[in-house]
Design a protein around this motif. Structure first.
Motif, mmCIF file in Angstrom:
data_model
loop_
_atom_site.group_PDB
_atom_site.id
_atom_site.type_symbol
_atom_site.label_atom_id
_atom_site.label_comp_id
_atom_site.label_asym_id
_atom_site.label_seq_id
_atom_site.Cartn_x
_atom_site.Cartn_y
_atom_site.Cartn_z
ATOM 1 N N LEU A 279 5.458 8.476 -2.330
ATOM 2 C CA LEU A 279 4.773 9.748 -1.600
ATOM 3 C C LEU A 279 4.357 9.232 -0.544
ATOM 4 C CD1 LEU A 279 2.421 10.310 -4.847
ATOM 5 C CD2 LEU A 279 4.396 11.769 -3.997
ATOM 6 N N ILE A 280 3.692 8.003 -0.073
ATOM 7 C CA ILE A 280 3.225 7.858 1.221
ATOM 8 C C ILE A 280 3.977 6.396 1.374
ATOM 9 C CG2 ILE A 280 1.192 7.272 2.871
ATOM 10 C CD1 ILE A 280 -0.150 9.368 1.192
ATOM 11 N N LYS A 281 4.457 5.913 2.311
ATOM 12 C CA LYS A 281 5.109 5.017 2.587
ATOM 13 C C LYS A 281 4.143 3.812 3.225
ATOM 14 C CE LYS A 281 9.283 2.405 3.852
ATOM 15 N NZ LYS A 281 10.688 2.642 4.570
ATOM 16 N N GLY A 282 3.833 2.613 2.675
ATOM 17 C CA GLY A 282 2.662 1.554 3.449
ATOM 18 C C GLY A 282 3.472 0.939 4.537
ATOM 19 N N ARG A 283 2.457 -0.055 4.894
ATOM 20 C CA ARG A 283 3.120 -0.859 6.188
ATOM 21 C C ARG A 283 3.150 -2.256 5.618
ATOM 22 N NH1 ARG A 283 0.461 0.858 11.697
ATOM 23 N NH2 ARG A 283 2.048 2.403 12.257
ATOM 24 N N ARG B 233 0.846 -1.256 0.232
ATOM 25 C CA ARG B 233 0.034 -0.024 -0.046
ATOM 26 C C ARG B 233 0.928 1.449 0.016
ATOM 27 N NH1 ARG B 233 -5.079 -0.467 -0.268
ATOM 28 N NH2 ARG B 233 -5.485 1.764 0.136
ATOM 29 N N THR B 234 2.182 1.116 -0.569
ATOM 30 C CA THR B 234 2.907 2.354 -0.822
ATOM 31 C C THR B 234 2.286 3.173 -2.004
ATOM 32 O OG1 THR B 234 5.011 1.535 0.306
ATOM 33 C CG2 THR B 234 5.170 3.318 -1.167
ATOM 34 N N LEU B 235 2.482 4.511 -1.987
ATOM 35 C CA LEU B 235 1.884 5.175 -2.990
ATOM 36 C C LEU B 235 3.006 5.940 -3.528
ATOM 37 C CD1 LEU B 235 -1.064 5.982 -4.273
ATOM 38 C CD2 LEU B 235 -1.056 7.782 -2.841
ATOM 39 N N ALA B 236 3.307 5.435 -4.670
ATOM 40 C CA ALA B 236 4.716 6.191 -5.464
ATOM 41 C C ALA B 236 4.444 6.582 -6.841
ATOM 42 C CB ALA B 236 5.544 4.881 -5.388
ATOM 43 N N LEU B 237 5.377 7.416 -7.266
ATOM 44 C CA LEU B 237 5.232 7.887 -8.681
ATOM 45 C C LEU B 237 6.240 7.436 -9.507
ATOM 46 C CD1 LEU B 237 5.165 11.956 -8.049
ATOM 47 C CD2 LEU B 237 3.300 10.252 -8.946
ATOM 48 N N PHE B 238 6.071 6.841 -10.782
ATOM 49 C CA PHE B 238 6.909 6.376 -11.526
ATOM 50 C C PHE B 238 6.788 7.052 -12.841
ATOM 51 C CE2 PHE B 238 7.884 1.797 -9.914
ATOM 52 C CZ PHE B 238 7.397 1.881 -8.957
ATOM 53 N N ARG B 239 8.017 7.285 -13.626
ATOM 54 C CA ARG B 239 8.210 8.040 -14.611
ATOM 55 C C ARG B 239 8.948 7.405 -15.751
ATOM 56 N NH1 ARG B 239 12.052 12.098 -16.686
ATOM 57 N NH2 ARG B 239 13.361 11.835 -14.635
ATOM 58 N N ARG B 240 8.339 7.472 -17.090
ATOM 59 C CA ARG B 240 8.917 6.703 -18.181
ATOM 60 C C ARG B 240 10.442 7.308 -18.299
ATOM 61 N NH1 ARG B 240 7.264 3.691 -22.333
ATOM 62 N NH2 ARG B 240 5.002 3.626 -22.133
ATOM 63 N N ARG B 241 11.257 6.138 -18.828
ATOM 64 C CA ARG B 241 12.653 6.670 -18.756
ATOM 65 C C ARG B 241 13.133 5.648 -19.773
ATOM 66 N NH1 ARG B 241 14.795 7.065 -12.793
ATOM 67 N NH2 ARG B 241 14.388 9.228 -12.272
ATOM 68 N N ARG B 242 14.244 6.526 -20.543
ATOM 69 C CA ARG B 242 14.732 5.691 -21.756
ATOM 70 C C ARG B 242 15.777 4.756 -21.231
ATOM 71 N NH1 ARG B 242 15.990 10.287 -26.398
ATOM 72 N NH2 ARG B 242 13.650 10.687 -26.754
ATOM 73 N N ASN B 243 16.595 5.049 -19.973
ATOM 74 C CA ASN B 243 17.556 4.267 -19.595
ATOM 75 C C ASN B 243 17.286 3.782 -18.525
ATOM 76 O OD1 ASN B 243 19.383 4.597 -22.015
ATOM 77 N ND2 ASN B 243 19.850 6.631 -21.176
ATOM 78 N N VAL B 244 17.246 2.472 -18.301
ATOM 79 C CA VAL B 244 16.941 1.747 -17.058
ATOM 80 C C VAL B 244 18.171 0.984 -16.765
ATOM 81 C CG1 VAL B 244 15.354 -0.169 -15.943
ATOM 82 C CG2 VAL B 244 14.444 1.701 -17.544
ATOM 83 N N SER B 245 18.491 0.759 -15.477
ATOM 84 C CA SER B 245 19.714 0.146 -15.290
ATOM 85 C C SER B 245 19.604 -0.816 -14.057
ATOM 86 C CB SER B 245 21.025 0.790 -15.020
ATOM 87 O OG SER B 245 20.474 1.915 -14.158
#
Lengths: 102, 159
Positions: free
Chosen positions: A94-98, A23-35
């Protein structure tokens, strides 16, 4: 829904351990380079929309995934995926779940 | 707070849910199987001690099963201890590590030999572990004889 390449994600489950508890609320962004080591949002052909860690980038440019919990679905079971299946990598929590287990 | 924001985001269609599940059902732990195997160890010891020496094949089978059941106790407890027990639980029940270690040692004793008192001790230690486990869940427990041989007292959750 994605706005400016940003996706708001609610994590459902324990496989990311303390990195992204249930139940963590998080932001993800599209990126070209993933490592290796990046936390990514994936549209997996078998498991659907999942959050996992990039375990390795193979020589042919595919990505293998793993969880951060000992009971997480194994790297072998998850197989490798192609770049377009990665829908974003973690920007921030954004908000850490438990954790459900403690 | 999370719920409020989540509901709002869900309503506006901004939120995407992503699964992060494990191979095993997440968060499902129970001391029941460990107790079942511990009681089985004692039952197998009783059957072994009661069997005639000439029934050596039966005795061999009973010993093999006893060892298997004792190993299963170790496995079940190890999983709960390793995956479920976290720092807040250790803080509240500081003897949990020592108790887990005692269960490992006693289960090994049950494998090595056929002393009923070792089996009884194993059941008692697993009972103690079960009491702590259910207390962490806020579930009240009761203790009574299992409704089958060897009718030893076992801890049940009052669900």
């Amino acid at each position: 829904m994605r706005l400016f390449g940003i996706t708001l994600v609610l994590v459902d489950g324990e496989s990311m351990g303390h990195l992204l508890p249930h139940r963590t609320l998080a932001l993800f962004r599209r990126r070209r380079n993933v490592s290796k080591g990046d936390i990514v949002l994936v549209d997996h052909p078998e498991f659907g929309r999942i959050v996992k860690l990039v375990a390795a980038v193979t020589v042919n440019g595919r990505y293998s995934l793993c969880g951060a919990h000992p009971n997480s679905t194994s790297e072998q079971r998850l197989g490798t995926i192609e770049g377009p299946q990665i829908k974003g990598s973690l920007v921030c929590r954004l908000i850490k779940g438990r954790s459900m287990s403690a | 707070m999370t719920n409020m924001i989540t509901k709002l985001a869900e309503k506006t269609g901004l939120l995407v849910t992503a699964k992060a599940h494990c191979d095993v059902p997440c968060g499902i732990y129970d001391t029941g199987p460990a107790l079942y195997h511990a009681v089985s160890v004692v039952r197998l010891m009783d059957q072994f001690l009661a069997a005639d020496d000439s029934a050596f094949l039966t005795k061999a089978r009973l010993v093999a099963n006893k060892e298997e059941q004792a190993e299963k106790v170790k496995h079940e407890i190890r999983v709960i201890w390793g995956d479920y027990v976290k720092p807040p639980i250790v803080e509240k029940y500081p003897n949990i590590h020592e108790l887990t270690h005692s269960i490992m040692m006693t289960a090994s004793k049950c494998k090595q030999d056929c002393h009923r008192e070792d089996g009884e001790k194993l059941v008692e230690l697993v009972n103690e572990f079960a009491e702590i486990f259910w207390a962490t869940k806020g579930v009240e427990t009761g203790k009574g004889p299992c409704p089958y041989e060897p009718k030893l007292p076992v801890v049940y959750p009052k669900l």
